[in-house]
Design a protein around this motif. Structure first.
Motif, PDB file in Angstrom:
ATOM      1  N   ALA A  44      10.938  -4.363 -17.200  1.00 12.31           N
ATOM      2  CA  ALA A  44      10.976  -3.038 -16.363  1.00 12.31           C
ATOM      3  C   ALA A  44      10.566  -2.005 -17.094  1.00 12.31           C
ATOM      4  O   ALA A  44      10.309  -1.998 -18.167  1.00 12.31           O
ATOM      5  CB  ALA A  44      12.549  -3.102 -15.856  1.00 12.31           C
ATOM      6  N   HIS A  45      10.186  -1.106 -16.061  1.00  8.96           N
ATOM      7  CA  HIS A  45       9.714   0.330 -16.564  1.00  8.96           C
ATOM      8  C   HIS A  45      10.688   0.919 -17.800  1.00  8.96           C
ATOM      9  O   HIS A  45      11.851   0.708 -17.497  1.00  8.96           O
ATOM     10  CB  HIS A  45       9.267   1.247 -15.438  1.00  8.96           C
ATOM     11  CG  HIS A  45       8.672   2.457 -15.843  1.00  8.96           C
ATOM     12  ND1 HIS A  45       9.349   3.439 -15.858  1.00  8.96           N
ATOM     13  CD2 HIS A  45       7.295   2.917 -15.875  1.00  8.96           C
ATOM     14  CE1 HIS A  45       8.608   4.479 -16.225  1.00  8.96           C
ATOM     15  NE2 HIS A  45       7.396   4.274 -16.380  1.00  8.96           N
ATOM     16  N   VAL A  84      -1.960   8.795  -5.770  1.00  9.16           N
ATOM     17  CA  VAL A  84      -0.742   8.761  -6.163  1.00  9.16           C
ATOM     18  C   VAL A  84      -0.649   7.356  -7.023  1.00  9.16           C
ATOM     19  O   VAL A  84      -0.492   6.310  -6.195  1.00  9.16           O
ATOM     20  CB  VAL A  84       0.388   8.852  -5.231  1.00  9.16           C
ATOM     21  CG1 VAL A  84       1.658   9.286  -5.970  1.00  9.16           C
ATOM     22  CG2 VAL A  84       0.240  10.418  -4.663  1.00  9.16           C
ATOM     23  N   PHE A  85      -0.282   7.703  -8.274  1.00 13.91           N
ATOM     24  CA  PHE A  85       0.128   6.160  -9.212  1.00 13.91           C
ATOM     25  C   PHE A  85       1.521   6.717  -9.757  1.00 13.91           C
ATOM     26  O   PHE A  85       1.911   7.589 -10.383  1.00 13.91           O
ATOM     27  CB  PHE A  85      -0.854   5.943 -10.084  1.00 13.91           C
ATOM     28  CG  PHE A  85      -1.991   5.474  -9.926  1.00 13.91           C
ATOM     29  CD1 PHE A  85      -2.418   4.149  -9.520  1.00 13.91           C
ATOM     30  CD2 PHE A  85      -3.106   6.627  -9.224  1.00 13.91           C
ATOM     31  CE1 PHE A  85      -3.630   3.884  -9.252  1.00 13.91           C
ATOM     32  CE2 PHE A  85      -4.383   6.247  -8.867  1.00 13.91           C
ATOM     33  CZ  PHE A  85      -4.728   4.931  -8.783  1.00 13.91           C
ATOM     34  N   ALA A  86       2.665   5.739  -9.579  1.00 17.09           N
ATOM     35  CA  ALA A  86       3.994   5.804  -9.922  1.00 17.09           C
ATOM     36  C   ALA A  86       4.552   4.723 -10.891  1.00 17.09           C
ATOM     37  O   ALA A  86       3.731   3.828 -10.841  1.00 17.09           O
ATOM     38  CB  ALA A  86       4.812   6.210  -8.868  1.00 17.09           C
ATOM     39  N   ARG A  87       5.400   5.362 -11.577  1.00 20.38           N
ATOM     40  CA  ARG A  87       6.044   4.275 -12.651  1.00 20.38           C
ATOM     41  C   ARG A  87       4.968   3.586 -13.582  1.00 20.38           C
ATOM     42  O   ARG A  87       4.935   2.302 -13.552  1.00 20.38           O
ATOM     43  CB  ARG A  87       6.696   3.038 -11.615  1.00 20.38           C
ATOM     44  CG  ARG A  87       8.134   3.462 -11.237  1.00 20.38           C
ATOM     45  CD  ARG A  87       9.052   3.694 -12.526  1.00 20.38           C
ATOM     46  NE  ARG A  87      10.475   3.661 -11.938  1.00 20.38           N
ATOM     47  CZ  ARG A  87      11.151   4.892 -11.914  1.00 20.38           C
ATOM     48  NH1 ARG A  87      10.551   5.857 -12.172  1.00 20.38           N
ATOM     49  NH2 ARG A  87      12.491   4.933 -11.404  1.00 20.38           N
ATOM     50  N   GLY A 107       3.046   0.984 -11.624  1.00 18.82           N
ATOM     51  CA  GLY A 107       2.391   0.320 -12.534  1.00 18.82           C
ATOM     52  C   GLY A 107       2.445  -1.233 -12.689  1.00 18.82           C
ATOM     53  O   GLY A 107       1.703  -1.866 -13.324  1.00 18.82           O
ATOM     54  N   ALA A 108       3.476  -1.849 -11.810  1.00 19.95           N
ATOM     55  CA  ALA A 108       3.706  -3.174 -11.886  1.00 19.95           C
ATOM     56  C   ALA A 108       2.436  -3.778 -11.024  1.00 19.95           C
ATOM     57  O   ALA A 108       2.142  -4.939 -11.237  1.00 19.95           O
ATOM     58  CB  ALA A 108       4.888  -3.661 -10.852  1.00 19.95           C
ATOM     59  N   GLU A 109       1.884  -3.232 -10.060  1.00 17.01           N
ATOM     60  CA  GLU A 109       0.820  -3.704  -9.240  1.00 17.01           C
ATOM     61  C   GLU A 109      -0.574  -3.438 -10.186  1.00 17.01           C
ATOM     62  O   GLU A 109      -1.541  -3.960  -9.791  1.00 17.01           O
ATOM     63  CB  GLU A 109       0.472  -2.848  -7.955  1.00 17.01           C
ATOM     64  CG  GLU A 109       1.645  -2.826  -6.982  1.00 17.01           C
ATOM     65  CD  GLU A 109       1.648  -2.060  -5.877  1.00 17.01           C
ATOM     66  OE1 GLU A 109       0.684  -2.369  -4.804  1.00 17.01           O
ATOM     67  OE2 GLU A 109       2.228  -0.860  -5.899  1.00 17.01           O
ATOM     68  N   PHE A 168      -6.571  -4.114 -11.735  1.00 17.21           N
ATOM     69  CA  PHE A 168      -7.516  -3.821 -12.908  1.00 17.21           C
ATOM     70  C   PHE A 168      -8.537  -5.243 -12.949  1.00 17.21           C
ATOM     71  O   PHE A 168      -9.491  -5.041 -13.329  1.00 17.21           O
ATOM     72  CB  PHE A 168      -6.874  -3.698 -14.242  1.00 17.21           C
ATOM     73  CG  PHE A 168      -6.235  -2.348 -14.569  1.00 17.21           C
ATOM     74  CD1 PHE A 168      -6.967  -1.310 -13.843  1.00 17.21           C
ATOM     75  CD2 PHE A 168      -5.049  -2.008 -15.144  1.00 17.21           C
ATOM     76  CE1 PHE A 168      -6.520  -0.133 -14.071  1.00 17.21           C
ATOM     77  CE2 PHE A 168      -4.607  -0.709 -15.326  1.00 17.21           C
ATOM     78  CZ  PHE A 168      -5.408   0.418 -14.995  1.00 17.21           C
ATOM     79  N   SER A 169      -7.841  -6.345 -12.674  1.00 16.87           N
ATOM     80  CA  SER A 169      -8.718  -7.415 -12.873  1.00 16.87           C
ATOM     81  C   SER A 169      -9.608  -7.412 -11.931  1.00 16.87           C
ATOM     82  O   SER A 169     -10.805  -8.339 -11.934  1.00 16.87           O
ATOM     83  CB  SER A 169      -7.642  -8.743 -12.710  1.00 16.87           C
ATOM     84  OG  SER A 169      -7.067  -8.942 -11.520  1.00 16.87           O
ATOM     85  N   ASP A 170      -9.640  -6.816 -10.856  1.00 14.47           N
ATOM     86  CA  ASP A 170     -10.352  -6.832  -9.558  1.00 14.47           C
ATOM     87  C   ASP A 170     -10.509  -5.466  -9.218  1.00 14.47           C
ATOM     88  O   ASP A 170      -9.928  -5.077  -8.187  1.00 14.47           O
ATOM     89  CB  ASP A 170     -10.236  -7.697  -8.638  1.00 14.47           C
ATOM     90  CG  ASP A 170     -11.236  -7.945  -7.369  1.00 14.47           C
ATOM     91  OD1 ASP A 170     -12.349  -7.463  -7.566  1.00 14.47           O
ATOM     92  OD2 ASP A 170     -10.880  -8.443  -6.317  1.00 14.47           O
TER      93      ASP A 170
END
Length: 902
Positions: free
Chosen positions: A189-190, A601-604, A579-581, A586-588
């Motif tokens: 987990a974060h 917006v990027f969270a966690r 962050g979990a996504e 990143f792979s695609d």
């Protein structure tokens, strides 16, 4: 596809302490076992980067093509026994190397700040005794004791916690202190969700705890970040790369001309000495020796301007780089927000009211509400924080309780008076089981007042009545209870922290249970409010074509709420990427319709994932700036093309890693830096055009003179004098211009584009050809009609070229600018530069030492017109040339436009 930095994250629970037979909660490690482990795992210190020696940094300044060309020219000069020229060229090499060394040596950032984040000492349990030891001596399996006011000295897993709260904002970006629990959490987990762990460098704000040490030194989360900072090497800035590329282009041009000249001369049987002497002159003429000096001083002047705006520049080239930025990654906590909680929404029986962060007064209708006044009374009495409205910075206590007292003062509630007339008789503190807090107070009418606040669902569960003005408490129905639960969930989904409020009147304080049959008052929701200057600053960025992206470790809903408030996103349906996504995206990167590239917006997000995002945008050709203030931001601040740290609230680690530090923590200062950076790049492009056209004119004069049999044309020392003095000062005057007030109304320049665009090259060649033609014409007239000797003709070329280059500075305002509107004319530094250079030219004629070095001969006053005429012609014809080229460009644009539709 990226190779994520996130694969380098530290592993939580790398040693399972709860199954470690050598340690126990009651005795800890033995001293002997601790020493044995210390020798295995090493000290609890963060490794610092090895700083390069001054000799290595100095040596690197000589590793360039420019130095190689000038060095070769110096060698040939010594070979032909032209010692003065050889020593002069070596002096130029040394001056440029010393300037580069000074800048780079002062720019090296130290990792010492990471050591300061750790506690200097810590309390551990060894041999059953509590001991205070240096934090460096903590090892795996130690039982670590923490309490309020201490800094956690190592990563650890809790086995005992009493009201323990830890401020982890510098590490995770989470605004609120984290309440620590003993229940196991998912190791993947974060960090903000690792509630049963403590992390090195975070601050304990409440309670006490005991924990088994699971990570020391480089194996801590702080140590992992330190490693990322070291690995995130900062490459040459775009400006440095472009200036180097431009210099190489000039070298190749000159090398080609010199080769053709020497080969052709040898085939014609010309003197080898004359040919190689000419090649040396061409090599010296090709190198814009003053370019790096002028660029450095122009950037330094910009740095001083930014210092007036509370922006500290650690690397000079960073000013220009920020001006070319087209993507800004910004942290949320402390950067876009104030890093302190404030009341955002109140949901009373009368309805929902949103509190504007910039409102000077609360709405009158709300102030007059009896329910609202009772809620403020509960907020003031059921509260252990301290607050003074005359000195808000001295507030102490839980951030939510401080926010409640602040709001009560803002609402003109008499907090001191409430405490004076309602002495506290008892308290039921908040705990993880009841999830609410209750205080019992004397009431002026002789009864007892119970004030309760806590988790909305828990407070509602204890409520029997609902405050319904003006009639007073009424029975709370199941439907009303469910409705308020939905309200609390709605606020929580919006990223707000919520508290429920209730009260009760009792005949005396001896009631068996104070938290039964409560009267429900409503919900108060909290948010870390945006900084007031952020909204207009973001609007300026959008107008300037700069994309701003929030990257935070906080909750997605909280991040989106702040993004909506500051105008970062206007789409109410916008979704934050967590962050979990990110690994799958990143792979695609182009998958899901390019979702990764269109998200604001990027969270966690972990520190390693911030590096991945920056790398992704850099790989797509963007110039990326990163703003932040926490330890978790340090690797990204260093990896970005330009890192901007907050100086007031920010950690020293972030400041060390950044290139710019905002001393006022104002996002608006970033906009000022961007504007200044754009102005500087425009000025740099202007003086580079000036220098290149001047250098090309020297190359063409020497080449044409040789081809026409007019000797060397110019001597190496004469060209060095022009490049280092008469070129430098006018170019520097161009470099410190104030620039246009409309610079932020244009989109960012192409980050991959060169300093000299194709049109600039055409213009430079045209200017150089113009100067060459008029100078050789003057030379021809002097030889043919005045009968001067070759040495005197050389002097006419020298002084004529100097005068032409000086007046040529007025052609640099832009090809579309008439002379009468030329802003260079209004630049006082240009006039000072012309006066200084004129004085230096006079010294070359009247000072014997300079006359001998430069080969100056006595000149008659009748030849003065042959010196001044080329300079005036260059100015007049240069303006005409600029006007013709501008007219041709406009005609070309009109030709390319599609025909209008009927």
């Amino acid at each position: 596809m990226l190779t994520p930095y996130s694969m380098q994250q530290a592993t939580i629970n790398s040693v399972p302490p709860l199954t470690d037979s050598a340690t126990s909660p009651t005795t800890g490690l033995t001293e002997a076992e601790a020493q044995r482990r210390l020798s295995i795992y090493g000290p609890n210190t963060v490794e610092t980067a090895v700083q390069e020696s001054w000799a290595r940094v100095l040596l690197r300044q000589f590793k360039s093509m420019i130095v190689a060309v000038l060095g070769g020219a110096a060698v040939f000069s010594f070979a032909f026994q032209d010692f003065a020229e050889g020593y002069a060229i070596l002096a130029v090499i040394l001056i440029n190397a010393l300037i580069g060394f000074w800048l780079e040596w002062n720019a090296q950032a130290s990792m010492i700040a990471l050591r300061r984040m750790g506690a200097t000492s810590a309390r551990v349990l060894r041999d059953g005794q509590v001991r205070a030891i240096p934090a460096d001596d903590i090892t795996m399996g130690d039982v670590l004791l923490v309490e309020a006011g201490e800094v956690v000295a190592a990563d650890a897993q809790l086995f005992d916690a009493q009201q323990l709260q830890v401020n982890e904002s510098a590490l995770t970006g989470e605004s609120m202190p984290v309440s620590k629990q003993l229940e196991p959490t998912d190791p993947a987990a974060h960090l903000a969700e690792q509630t049963n762990h403590l992390f090195k460098g975070t601050a304990v704000v409440n309670g006490t705890g005991r924990a088994f040490v699971t990570g020391v030194g480089g194996k801590t989360q702080l140590g992992t970040i330190a490693q990322l900072v070291q690995e995130a090497k900062h490459t040459a800035t775009p400006l440095e790369a472009k200036l180097n590329k431009l210099a190489r282009q000039l070298v190749f041009i000159t090398f080609g001309l010199a080769t053709l000249f020497v080969v052709g001369g040898l085939l014609e049987g010309k003197s080898v000495y004359v040919l190689f002497k000419t090649a040396i002159v061409l090599a010296v003429a090709a190198i814009p020796e003053g370019m790096s000096i002028v660029a450095t001083l122009a950037l330094a002047y910009g740095m001083l301007r930014l210092a007036e705006r509370k922006v500290l520049v650690k690397r000079l080239a960073a000013v220009e780089t920020l001006g070319g930025t087209d993507v800004i990654f910004t942290d949320k906590t402390g950067t876009l927000t104030q890093n302190q909680m404030a009341v955002h929404t109140i949901w009373l029986p009368e309805g929902r009211v949103e509190v504007k962060p910039d409102a000077a007064e609360i709405e009158p209708a709300l102030l007059s509400s009896d329910t609202f006044q009772k809620l403020l009374r509960v907020a003031a009495l059921c509260n252990n924080a301290t607050y003074s409205h005359t000195d808000p910075d001295t507030a102490l206590g839980d951030p939510l309780e401080v926010a409640l007292l602040t709001f009560a003062h803002t609402s003109r509630f008499d907090v001191p008076g409430a405490h004076a007339t309602a002495n506290r008789l008892a308290e039921q503190p908040f705990n993880s089981d009841t999830r609410l807090m209750a205080t019992v107070h004397e009431h002026p009418d002789g009864q007892v007042w119970v004030a309760v606040k806590g988790a909305a669902e828990e407070v509602l569960r204890s409520c029997t009545y609902l405050e319904m003005p003006p009639s007073g408490p009424q029975p709370l129905s199941a439907e009303q209870r469910a409705q308020y639960l939905l309200h609390a969930e709605e606020l929580a989904r919006s990223g707000l922290r919520t508290l429920g409020f209730a009260y009760r009147l009792l005949p005396d304080e001896h009631q068996s249970d104070w938290t039964n049959e409560l009267v429900w008052l409503g919900i108060v929701a909290f948010l870390d409010p945006p900084r007031p200057e952020v909204i207009p600053a973001l609007a300026s960025c959008q107008q300037a074509g700069i994309r701003v992206i929030m990257v935070t470790g906080d909750h997605p809903a909280t991040a989106l709420t702040v993004a909506h408030q500051v105008g970062l996103t206007t789409d109410k349906e916008a979704i934050a990427i967590t962050g979990a996504e990110l690994p799958s995206l990143f792979s695609d990167p182009d998958g899901e319709g390019g979702r990764l590239a269109h998200t604001a917006v990027f969270a966690r997000v972990s520190p390693a994932q911030k590096l991945d995002l920056i790398s992704l945008y850099q790989q797509h050709g963007h110039i990326v700036a990163m703003t932040g203030d926490g330890v978790n931001d340090a690797p990204a601040l260093k990896k970005a093309d330009i890192g901007v740290a907050m100086g007031l609230r920010g950690t020293q680690v972030a400041s060390e890693a950044a290139a710019l530090v905002l001393r006022d923590d104002s996002f608006a200062s970033i906009v000022a830096a961007v504007e200044q950076g754009r102005i500087i790049f425009t000025n740099i492009r202007r003086f580079v055009l000036y220098l290149v056209s001047c250098n090309l004119s020297e190359i063409l004069v020497v080449t044409a003179a040789g081809l026409l049999g007019a000797g060397l044309g110019l001597l190496p020392l004469q060209i060095l004098f022009l490049n280092l003095l008469t070129d430098v000062f006018p170019a520097l005057a161009l470099g410190v211009g104030k620039g246009s007030s409309r610079v932020m109304q244009h989109p960012p320049r192409d980050p991959q584009g060169p300093i000299m665009r194709p049109g600039d090259w055409r213009l430079a060649v045209a200017y150089a050809a113009l100067m060459t033609v008029v100078l050789l014409g003057s030379y021809y007239i002097a030889r043919q009609y005045y009968g001067v000797a070759e040495e005197v003709g050389n002097n006419l070329l020298f002084y004529g070229l100097a005068g032409a280059q000086l007046l040529h500075v007025f052609n640099m305002a832009g090809i579309a600018t008439p002379l009468r509107h030329n802003d260079v004319l209004r630049n006082r530094y240009v006039w000072l530069a012309l006066a200084l250079c004129t004085g230096l030219l006079l010294l070359t004629y009247f000072l014997p030492l300079l006359r001998n070095l430069l080969g100056i001969q006595p000149l008659s006053t009748s030849l003065l017109v042959l010196i001044l005429a080329p300079a005036v012609l260059v100015l007049v014809l240069g303006q005409l040339l600029g006007w013709l080229l501008h007219r041709g460009q406009n005609a070309e644009k009109l030709r390319r436009q599609p025909a209008a539709q009927p």
